[in-house]
Design a protein around this motif. Structure first.
Motif, PDB file in Angstrom:
ATOM      1  N   ASN A  40       0.822  -1.208   0.000  1.00  0.00           N
ATOM      2  CA  ASN A  40       0.000   0.000   0.000  1.00  0.00           C
ATOM      3  C   ASN A  40       0.861   1.265   0.000  1.00  0.00           C
ATOM      4  OD1 ASN A  40      -2.952  -0.880   0.346  1.00  0.00           O
ATOM      5  ND2 ASN A  40      -1.926  -2.111   1.909  1.00  0.00           N
ATOM      6  N   ASP A  41       2.139   1.133  -0.433  1.00  0.00           N
ATOM      7  CA  ASP A  41       3.085   2.249  -0.481  1.00  0.00           C
ATOM      8  C   ASP A  41       3.354   2.835   0.901  1.00  0.00           C
ATOM      9  OD1 ASP A  41       3.489   2.066  -3.163  1.00  0.00           O
ATOM     10  OD2 ASP A  41       2.502   3.946  -3.710  1.00  0.00           O
ATOM     11  N   GLY A  42       3.226   2.013   1.941  1.00  0.00           N
ATOM     12  CA  GLY A  42       3.327   2.527   3.301  1.00  0.00           C
ATOM     13  C   GLY A  42       4.697   2.353   3.928  1.00  0.00           C
ATOM     14  N   PHE A  43       4.712   2.430   5.272  1.00  0.00           N
ATOM     15  CA  PHE A  43       5.940   2.350   6.058  1.00  0.00           C
ATOM     16  C   PHE A  43       6.076   0.956   6.672  1.00  0.00           C
ATOM     17  CE2 PHE A  43       4.609   6.897   6.806  1.00  0.00           C
ATOM     18  CZ  PHE A  43       5.506   7.441   5.894  1.00  0.00           C
ATOM     19  N   VAL A  44       7.301   0.482   6.769  1.00  0.00           N
ATOM     20  CA  VAL A  44       7.611  -0.777   7.445  1.00  0.00           C
ATOM     21  C   VAL A  44       8.918  -0.601   8.211  1.00  0.00           C
ATOM     22  CG1 VAL A  44       6.407  -2.292   5.816  1.00  0.00           C
ATOM     23  CG2 VAL A  44       8.779  -1.659   5.387  1.00  0.00           C
ATOM     24  N   MET A  45       9.172  -1.534   9.128  1.00  0.00           N
ATOM     25  CA  MET A  45      10.396  -1.436   9.925  1.00  0.00           C
ATOM     26  C   MET A  45      10.933  -2.826  10.266  1.00  0.00           C
ATOM     27  SD  MET A  45      11.077   0.919  13.224  1.00  0.00           S
ATOM     28  CE  MET A  45      12.761   1.196  13.750  1.00  0.00           C
ATOM     29  N   PRO A  46      11.502  -3.509   9.279  1.00  0.00           N
ATOM     30  CA  PRO A  46      12.058  -4.839   9.525  1.00  0.00           C
ATOM     31  C   PRO A  46      13.502  -4.774  10.028  1.00  0.00           C
ATOM     32  CG  PRO A  46      12.260  -4.317   7.219  1.00  0.00           C
ATOM     33  CD  PRO A  46      11.579  -3.136   7.862  1.00  0.00           C
ATOM     34  N   LEU A  47      13.988  -5.906  10.490  1.00  0.00           N
ATOM     35  CA  LEU A  47      15.405  -6.064  10.802  1.00  0.00           C
ATOM     36  C   LEU A  47      15.834  -7.459  10.366  1.00  0.00           C
ATOM     37  CD1 LEU A  47      15.768  -7.647  14.018  1.00  0.00           C
ATOM     38  CD2 LEU A  47      14.190  -5.749  14.308  1.00  0.00           C
ATOM     39  N   ALA A  48      17.090  -7.558   9.959  1.00  0.00           N
ATOM     40  CA  ALA A  48      17.606  -8.842   9.474  1.00  0.00           C
ATOM     41  C   ALA A  48      17.938  -9.751  10.644  1.00  0.00           C
ATOM     42  CB  ALA A  48      18.842  -8.619   8.619  1.00  0.00           C
ATOM     43  N   LEU A  49      17.725 -11.039  10.435  1.00  0.00           N
ATOM     44  CA  LEU A  49      18.074 -12.065  11.423  1.00  0.00           C
ATOM     45  C   LEU A  49      19.468 -12.628  11.141  1.00  0.00           C
ATOM     46  CD1 LEU A  49      14.683 -13.985  11.463  1.00  0.00           C
ATOM     47  CD2 LEU A  49      15.649 -12.655  13.355  1.00  0.00           C
ATOM     48  N   PRO A  50      20.069 -13.303  12.121  1.00  0.00           N
ATOM     49  CA  PRO A  50      21.328 -13.990  11.852  1.00  0.00           C
ATOM     50  C   PRO A  50      21.165 -15.236  10.988  1.00  0.00           C
ATOM     51  CG  PRO A  50      20.659 -14.303  14.142  1.00  0.00           C
ATOM     52  CD  PRO A  50      19.718 -13.306  13.546  1.00  0.00           C
ATOM     53  N   HIS A  51      19.939 -15.698  10.798  1.00  0.00           N
ATOM     54  CA  HIS A  51      19.658 -16.868   9.973  1.00  0.00           C
ATOM     55  C   HIS A  51      19.743 -16.470   8.503  1.00  0.00           C
ATOM     56  CE1 HIS A  51      17.655 -17.123  13.842  1.00  0.00           C
ATOM     57  NE2 HIS A  51      17.732 -18.434  13.765  1.00  0.00           N
ATOM     58  N   THR A  52      20.454 -17.244   7.701  1.00  0.00           N
ATOM     59  CA  THR A  52      20.719 -16.842   6.313  1.00  0.00           C
ATOM     60  C   THR A  52      20.514 -17.983   5.320  1.00  0.00           C
ATOM     61  OG1 THR A  52      23.061 -17.415   6.516  1.00  0.00           O
ATOM     62  CG2 THR A  52      22.457 -15.120   6.981  1.00  0.00           C
ATOM     63  N   ALA A  53      20.251 -17.578   4.085  1.00  0.00           N
ATOM     64  CA  ALA A  53      20.408 -18.481   2.944  1.00  0.00           C
ATOM     65  C   ALA A  53      21.809 -18.245   2.391  1.00  0.00           C
ATOM     66  CB  ALA A  53      19.371 -18.189   1.879  1.00  0.00           C
ATOM     67  N   VAL A  54      22.548 -19.323   2.182  1.00  0.00           N
ATOM     68  CA  VAL A  54      23.922 -19.251   1.670  1.00  0.00           C
ATOM     69  C   VAL A  54      23.951 -19.895   0.289  1.00  0.00           C
ATOM     70  CG1 VAL A  54      26.320 -19.951   2.056  1.00  0.00           C
ATOM     71  CG2 VAL A  54      24.893 -19.270   3.992  1.00  0.00           C
ATOM     72  N   ALA A  55      24.606 -19.223  -0.655  1.00  0.00           N
ATOM     73  CA  ALA A  55      24.683 -19.736  -2.025  1.00  0.00           C
ATOM     74  C   ALA A  55      26.123 -19.739  -2.505  1.00  0.00           C
ATOM     75  CB  ALA A  55      23.839 -18.879  -2.968  1.00  0.00           C
ATOM     76  N   ALA A  56      26.566 -20.893  -2.983  1.00  0.00           N
ATOM     77  CA  ALA A  56      27.825 -20.993  -3.731  1.00  0.00           C
ATOM     78  C   ALA A  56      27.455 -20.960  -5.205  1.00  0.00           C
ATOM     79  CB  ALA A  56      28.550 -22.288  -3.383  1.00  0.00           C
ATOM     80  N   VAL A  57      28.116 -20.100  -5.962  1.00  0.00           N
ATOM     81  CA  VAL A  57      27.673 -19.839  -7.331  1.00  0.00           C
ATOM     82  C   VAL A  57      28.874 -19.679  -8.265  1.00  0.00           C
ATOM     83  CG1 VAL A  57      26.240 -18.345  -8.807  1.00  0.00           C
ATOM     84  CG2 VAL A  57      25.681 -18.575  -6.375  1.00  0.00           C
ATOM     85  N   SER A  58      28.711 -20.178  -9.483  1.00  0.00           N
ATOM     86  CA  SER A  58      29.648 -19.913 -10.584  1.00  0.00           C
ATOM     87  C   SER A  58      28.853 -19.580 -11.838  1.00  0.00           C
ATOM     88  CB  SER A  58      30.544 -21.123 -10.858  1.00  0.00           C
ATOM     89  OG  SER A  58      31.500 -21.296  -9.828  1.00  0.00           O
ATOM     90  N   ARG A  59      29.456 -18.774 -12.699  1.00  0.00           N
ATOM     91  CA  ARG A  59      28.828 -18.426 -13.972  1.00  0.00           C
ATOM     92  C   ARG A  59      28.909 -19.583 -14.961  1.00  0.00           C
ATOM     93  NH1 ARG A  59      32.494 -13.206 -14.812  1.00  0.00           N
ATOM     94  NH2 ARG A  59      33.819 -14.618 -13.597  1.00  0.00           N
ATOM     95  N   ARG A  60      27.955 -19.594 -15.880  1.00  0.00           N
ATOM     96  CA  ARG A  60      28.017 -20.439 -17.058  1.00  0.00           C
ATOM     97  C   ARG A  60      27.770 -19.559 -18.282  1.00  0.00           C
ATOM     98  NH1 ARG A  60      27.314 -26.143 -15.959  1.00  0.00           N
ATOM     99  NH2 ARG A  60      26.888 -26.376 -18.181  1.00  0.00           N
ATOM    100  N   THR A  61      28.249 -20.008 -19.431  1.00  0.00           N
ATOM    101  CA  THR A  61      28.075 -19.236 -20.665  1.00  0.00           C
ATOM    102  C   THR A  61      27.257 -19.985 -21.711  1.00  0.00           C
ATOM    103  OG1 THR A  61      30.160 -20.109 -21.531  1.00  0.00           O
ATOM    104  CG2 THR A  61      30.266 -18.022 -20.319  1.00  0.00           C
ATOM    105  N   ASP A  62      26.687 -21.138 -21.319  1.00  0.00           N
ATOM    106  CA  ASP A  62      26.016 -21.995 -22.300  1.00  0.00           C
ATOM    107  C   ASP A  62      24.498 -21.994 -22.179  1.00  0.00           C
ATOM    108  OD1 ASP A  62      25.783 -23.294 -19.901  1.00  0.00           O
ATOM    109  OD2 ASP A  62      26.694 -25.185 -20.560  1.00  0.00           O
ATOM    110  N   GLY A  63      23.939 -21.043 -21.404  1.00  0.00           N
ATOM    111  CA  GLY A  63      22.485 -20.963 -21.287  1.00  0.00           C
ATOM    112  C   GLY A  63      21.871 -21.974 -20.348  1.00  0.00           C
TER     113      GLY A  63
END
Length: 384
Positions: A40-63
């Motif tokens: 609704n275009d309003g105000f919010v006030m979140p905070l981040a937790l110590p719990h995380t999603a972790v991603a190991a990533v490498s690029r590819r060039t072949d689609g």
């Protein structure tokens, strides 16, 4: 990287035959105040937790996009980036795949990737496990492909992935919290223009603690009810002749409500406008150094979510009532509702006794024991 994060890198190498180009993390969040206000275009006030999603990533060039989760049974999911289609199914894989789709739809040259994910964000607890998956994927690809999106840009793109690809009509709060949060602070976000301010939120310094009570329940009503309430808010805005409910002044709320004929729409409007005002009150209290006075505002917000928006449930209400009876300063449900979590503001010296009282109330009601842990304002998305 800690041991768990190093393990993600090692699992990536075992899956894909080479070390990842990098490892990134993005957190889940709790929202202190401002619920159902972000779309609704309003105000919010979140905070981040110590719990995380972790991603190991490498690029590819072949689609080719290959994604794997350490948290879900099954092998590597392989997709063609040119063939990605919204709402094409795929369960958890839709979140990282949706990010790749949204990047490419926006014209960014993402030519494929290998991704391995592991998350400590509790699922189904209203703590934005999906946003963490989206944001960690987007941050990694932004860096690897040199896209230069910036953190708000990453959040908006991750929201588009969830809205248009996964099919959940969420606002932008969860993704902004995951992408932009700062350790030791809450994020005061204006969702109309994505301007934000980092608000110091060191409760320990004031002898306070914020607890998260994960009720461990999620009622199936949730997703459809969320969409229905969003539609009701939009109907209210149309009836009042404004673009969004953000434009309805709190001081004129009684007069504006009197113009609405449908009771459900009227109650939704009352919640959104009053919750925007509660965010402003909370900011003023924190800026003045009076965090204790935030407690009653939380409890007031829960009553509005329960009675006006009708997104609470028996388990959430029980957690709030038991915590307040045991001496908490205030408590409310956080997130989309129909299960999930409650936050409790409590004096540090009373934290254990309040937690025990909530556990006892759940046991006496024959419910599964809740998971209770402190919400420590933590860093946003980052490379490890």
């Amino acid at each position: 990287m800690n041991v768990a994060e190093q393990k993600v890198a090692e699992q990536f190498e075992a899956l894909y035959g080479a070390a990842p180009e990098g490892v990134w993390a993005a957190p889940g969040r709790v929202n202190l105040i401002g619920e159902y206000t972000d779309f609704n275009d309003g105000f919010v006030m979140p905070l981040a937790l110590p719990h995380t999603a972790v991603a190991a990533v490498s690029r590819r060039t072949d689609g080719v996009l290959r994604v794997h989760s350490a948290d879900v049974d099954g092998g590597v999911v392989q997709l063609g980036v040119d063939a990605l289609e919204p709402l094409s199914g795929g369960g958890w894989a839709a979140y990282p795949a949706g990010v790749v789709w949204a990047l490419r739809e926006a014209g960014h040259p993402v030519t494929g990737a290998d991704v391995h994910l592991a998350s400590t964000v509790p699922t189904g607890a209203g703590l934005s496990s999906s946003a963490a998956l989206e944001v960690v994927t987007a941050v990694a690809l932004d860096e690897l492909f040199g896209l230069g999106l910036g953190r708000p840009g990453i959040a908006v793109l991750a929201q588009r992935a969830e809205n248009a690809f996964v099919g959940v009509p969420c606002g932008v709060m969860d993704q902004m919290a995951s992408a932009c949060a700062v350790e030791g602070h809450a994020l005061f976000l204006d969702t109309r223009d994505l301007s934000y301010r980092q608000v110091p939120f060191d409760l320990a310094e004031q002898g306070l603690r914020l607890l998260v009570v994960d009720t461990r329940v999620k009622h199936a009503l949730g997703d459809g009810a969320y969409a229905e309430r969003r539609a009701g808010c939009e109907a209210g805005a149309r009836a009042l002749g404004v673009r969004t409910l953000r434009e309805v002044p709190y001081a004129r709320l009684p007069e504006e409500l009197a113009r609405l004929s449908e009771e459900s729409v009227r109650s939704y409007v009352r919640h959104v406008v009053s919750d925007n005002h509660r965010v402003e009150r909370t900011i003023a209290l924190l800026d003045s150094g009076d965090a204790r006075a935030v407690g009653p505002v939380l409890t007031e917000g829960h009553a509005s979510l329960r009675d006006d928006l009708r997104v609470s449930c028996a388990e959430l209400d029980l957690a709030v009532e038991a915590a307040n009876r045991a001496g908490a300063l205030g408590a409310r449900m956080t997130g989309g509702g129909f299960g999930g979590s409650v936050i409790v503001l409590v004096e540090e010296r009373a934290a254990d006794s309040v937690a025990a009282a909530v556990e006892k109330a759940f046991a006496e009601a024959g419910l599964t024991a809740p998971r209770i842990f402190p919400a420590v304002p933590s860093p946003g998305a980052r490379r490890l």
